[in-house]
Design an enzyme around this catalytic site. Structure first.
Site, mmCIF file in Angstrom:
data_model
loop_
_atom_site.group_PDB
_atom_site.id
_atom_site.type_symbol
_atom_site.label_atom_id
_atom_site.label_comp_id
_atom_site.label_asym_id
_atom_site.label_seq_id
_atom_site.Cartn_x
_atom_site.Cartn_y
_atom_site.Cartn_z
ATOM 1 N N GLU A 104 0.816 -1.209 0.000
ATOM 2 C CA GLU A 104 0.000 0.000 0.000
ATOM 3 C C GLU A 104 0.854 1.266 0.000
ATOM 4 O O GLU A 104 1.958 1.286 0.541
ATOM 5 C CB GLU A 104 -0.923 0.022 1.223
ATOM 6 C CG GLU A 104 -2.073 -0.972 1.111
ATOM 7 C CD GLU A 104 -3.008 -0.919 2.311
ATOM 8 O OE1 GLU A 104 -4.221 -1.124 2.110
ATOM 9 O OE2 GLU A 104 -2.535 -0.686 3.440
ATOM 10 N N CYS A 124 5.511 -6.043 7.845
ATOM 11 C CA CYS A 124 6.552 -5.516 8.732
ATOM 12 C C CYS A 124 6.835 -6.533 9.829
ATOM 13 O O CYS A 124 5.926 -7.193 10.326
ATOM 14 C CB CYS A 124 6.105 -4.194 9.344
ATOM 15 S SG CYS A 124 7.380 -3.390 10.348
ATOM 16 N N CYS A 128 5.116 -3.447 16.238
ATOM 17 C CA CYS A 128 4.674 -2.369 17.122
ATOM 18 C C CYS A 128 3.216 -2.607 17.542
ATOM 19 O O CYS A 128 2.359 -2.898 16.707
ATOM 20 C CB CYS A 128 4.816 -1.017 16.439
ATOM 21 S SG CYS A 128 6.546 -0.578 16.103
ATOM 22 N N GLY A 171 6.494 -1.439 6.666
ATOM 23 C CA GLY A 171 7.868 -1.900 6.771
ATOM 24 C C GLY A 171 8.789 -0.954 7.513
ATOM 25 O O GLY A 171 8.455 0.198 7.784
ATOM 26 N N GLU A 172 9.952 -1.463 7.846
ATOM 27 C CA GLU A 172 11.019 -0.698 8.489
ATOM 28 C C GLU A 172 12.092 -0.423 7.439
ATOM 29 O O GLU A 172 12.800 -1.340 7.006
ATOM 30 C CB GLU A 172 11.600 -1.504 9.660
ATOM 31 C CG GLU A 172 12.950 -1.038 10.194
ATOM 32 C CD GLU A 172 12.989 0.433 10.570
ATOM 33 O OE1 GLU A 172 13.801 1.170 9.958
ATOM 34 O OE2 GLU A 172 12.232 0.849 11.464
ATOM 35 N N CYS A 345 -1.343 7.105 9.726
ATOM 36 C CA CYS A 345 -0.206 6.417 10.347
ATOM 37 C C CYS A 345 -0.669 5.224 11.169
ATOM 38 O O CYS A 345 -1.573 5.330 11.996
ATOM 39 C CB CYS A 345 0.560 7.375 11.251
ATOM 40 S SG CYS A 345 1.464 8.635 10.352
#
Length: 356
Positions: A104, A124, A128, A171-172, A345
Site C-alpha cells: 500500500e 513488517c 509495534c 515496513g522498516e 499512520c
C-alpha cells in the site's frame, strides 16, 4: 521467453525487469542490439522519469527496437488492485507487484503540493503494538524500483508532480537499507523524480546501526525516528522490534547523527491515552529532548480495528506542546490524513489482497 519452475512445474517469465538493470547493463544490451549509445539515455528517461507502462509507450524509439526490448525484458509495472479516496482528498492504493505480493501507498495533496507515503516492505517484522501493518508479519522487502514505482503511480493518478516523499508506509526502511537508499537517490535524481533531498524522509523505529550508517551518507535526506515513549519499559512494550536498542544508546546515536550532519531529526510520538501521555511520560520525553536539536511530531493515535489502545485527547496533545516548548523543544501536532479510509499512520494493513 519462459522457463519451467522445477518446484511447481508451472511456466514462469524468464525476462528481466528493465528496472533491475544497471546503466551499464542497459547500455551493453542496446549495444548487442546494434543501437547507438544515446539510446540508453532515451530508454532510461522513459523508465524512470516518464514512467512508461509498456515498451510501446517509448515513441521516440524505432518500433523494431521496442519489439526487441519486449522480447528480452519486462516493464514490471505494478497493477492497481484497489484505490480508496478520503474526504480530505487523500488516496490510498493497493498495488500488486509482479510476483503477486501486494503493498500500500498513499497520496496526500495539499495547497498545490503532493506528498506520497510509500512502503519499503510488504508487511513488517517490527511488531509495534499500536500498528496494524505488523500484525501479519513480514512478507518480503521491496526492491528500490518497487519503492520508486509507488511514487510514480501516485504522481500519474493525480496528474501532478510529487513534491515530497515519506518512507513511513509498511515496513522498516532500515531493515531494507540498500534498496531504501537506492530509491531515495532515484527520487532525488534529476533523471528520476527530481525531488529535493530535504523533501525525502525516512522513518525508522530506531535501528541504531543503520542510523549511524545514514549519518555518513552524503545526501541531505531527512530522518524521522518513531520514539513513542522515552520510558524504556513503555517503549519495550509498544515497540518490541527495537527492544535491543536502548533509549540511552538511541540518545547517543542521535547526538552523533546531529553532530555529523547538522540536520534536525524528528521524533514521532503517537499519543495513546493512559499509556504514553501521563505526566511521567511527558517529563521523560522533555528530559530526552531537552538540549538537543530535534523536533517532536505529536500524532493523535489513529484507530486500528481490534486494538486495545485509544487516542489521547487534543487537550493533552496541547499540554505536550507547551511542556516541550518550556524546555526549548519545538513540537507540533500532526493533522492525520486519510483516517476514514485506514490510510493514516499505523493503519496500513492491506485489507484487500485479491481482486478489485
Amino acid at each position: 521467453m519462459t522457463t519451467t519452475d522445477k518446484t511447481t512445474g508451472a511456466e514462469k517469465d524468464a525476462r528481466r525487469d528493465i528496472h533491475s538493470l544497471t546503466r551499464g547493463e542497459l547500455a551493453e544490451l542496446l549495444g548487442e542490439l546494434g543501437q547507438p549509445s544515446f539510446r540508453a539515455k532515451q530508454v532510461e528517461e522513459w523508465v524512470w522519469s516518464k514512467y512508461a507502462r509498456s515498451f510501446d509507450d517509448m515513441t521516440n524509439l524505432p518500433k523494431s527496437l521496442r519489439e526487441q526490448l519486449a522480447e528480452r525484458l519486462t516493464m514490471g509495472a505494478a497493477e492497481e488492485v484497489a484505490r480508496q479516496a478520503s474526504a480530505d482528498g487523500s488516496r490510498k492504493y493497493l498495488l500488486r507487484l509482479s510476483d503477486g505480493v501486494t503493498v500500500e501507498c498513499v497520496g496526500m495533496p495539499s495547497r498545490g503540493r503532493l506528498s506520497v507515503c510509500a512502503s519499503t516492505q510488504a508487511g513488517c517484522a517490527m511488531g509495534c503494538a499500536f500498528c496494524a501493518t505488523g500484525r501479519s508479519g513480514l512478507t518480503r522487502s521491496l526492491t528500490d524500483a518497487e519503492i520508486y514505482e509507488q511514487v510514480m503511480h501516485v504522481r500519474d493518478d493525480f496528474g501532478e508532480r510529487v513534491t515530497s516523499v515519506v518512507l513511513m508506509g509498511q515496513g522498516e526502511p532500515f531493515m531494507n537499507y540498500d534498496a531504501t537508499l537506492a530509491a531515495l537517490r532515484r527520487l532525488n535524481s534529476p533523471e528520476g523524480a527530481g525531488i529535493g533531498a530535504r523533501h525525502l524522509t525516512v522513518s525508522t523505529c530506531g535501528v541504531i546501526p543503520q542510523i549511524m550508517r545514514f549519518a555518513n551518507e552524503p545526501e541531505q535526506f531527512t530522518l524521522a525516528v518513531s520514539l513513542h515513549s522515552a520510558v524504556q519499559k513503555t517503549r519495550n512494550a509498544l515497540m518490541p522490534g527495537v527492544r535491543k536498542y536502548s533509549l540511552v544508546n538511541l540518545y547517543n546515536a542521535m547526538g552523533t547523527y546531529v553532530s555529523k550532519t547538522g540536520r534536525r531529526p524528528t521524533y514521532e510520538y503517537a499519543l495513546i491515552g493512559g499509556v504514553n501521555d501521563t505526566d511521567a511520560e511527558l517529563q521523560a520525553l522533555c528530559d530526552f529532548c531537552e538540549g538537543t536539536l530535534a523536533h517532536v511530531n505529536l500524532i493523535q493515535l489513529n484507530e486500528v480495528e481490534g486494538s486495545k489502545f485509544r487516542p489521547s485527547t487534543p487537550e493533552r496533545a496541547d499540554d505536550f506542546v507547551r511542556a516541550l516548548a518550556r524546555v526549548g523543544v519545538e513540537a507540533t501536532v500532526r493533522a492525520s490524513r486519510g483516517a476514514d479510509i485506514d490510510a493514516a499512520c499505523g493503519q496500513l494493513k492491506q485489507r484487500l489482497t485479491r481482486g478489485r
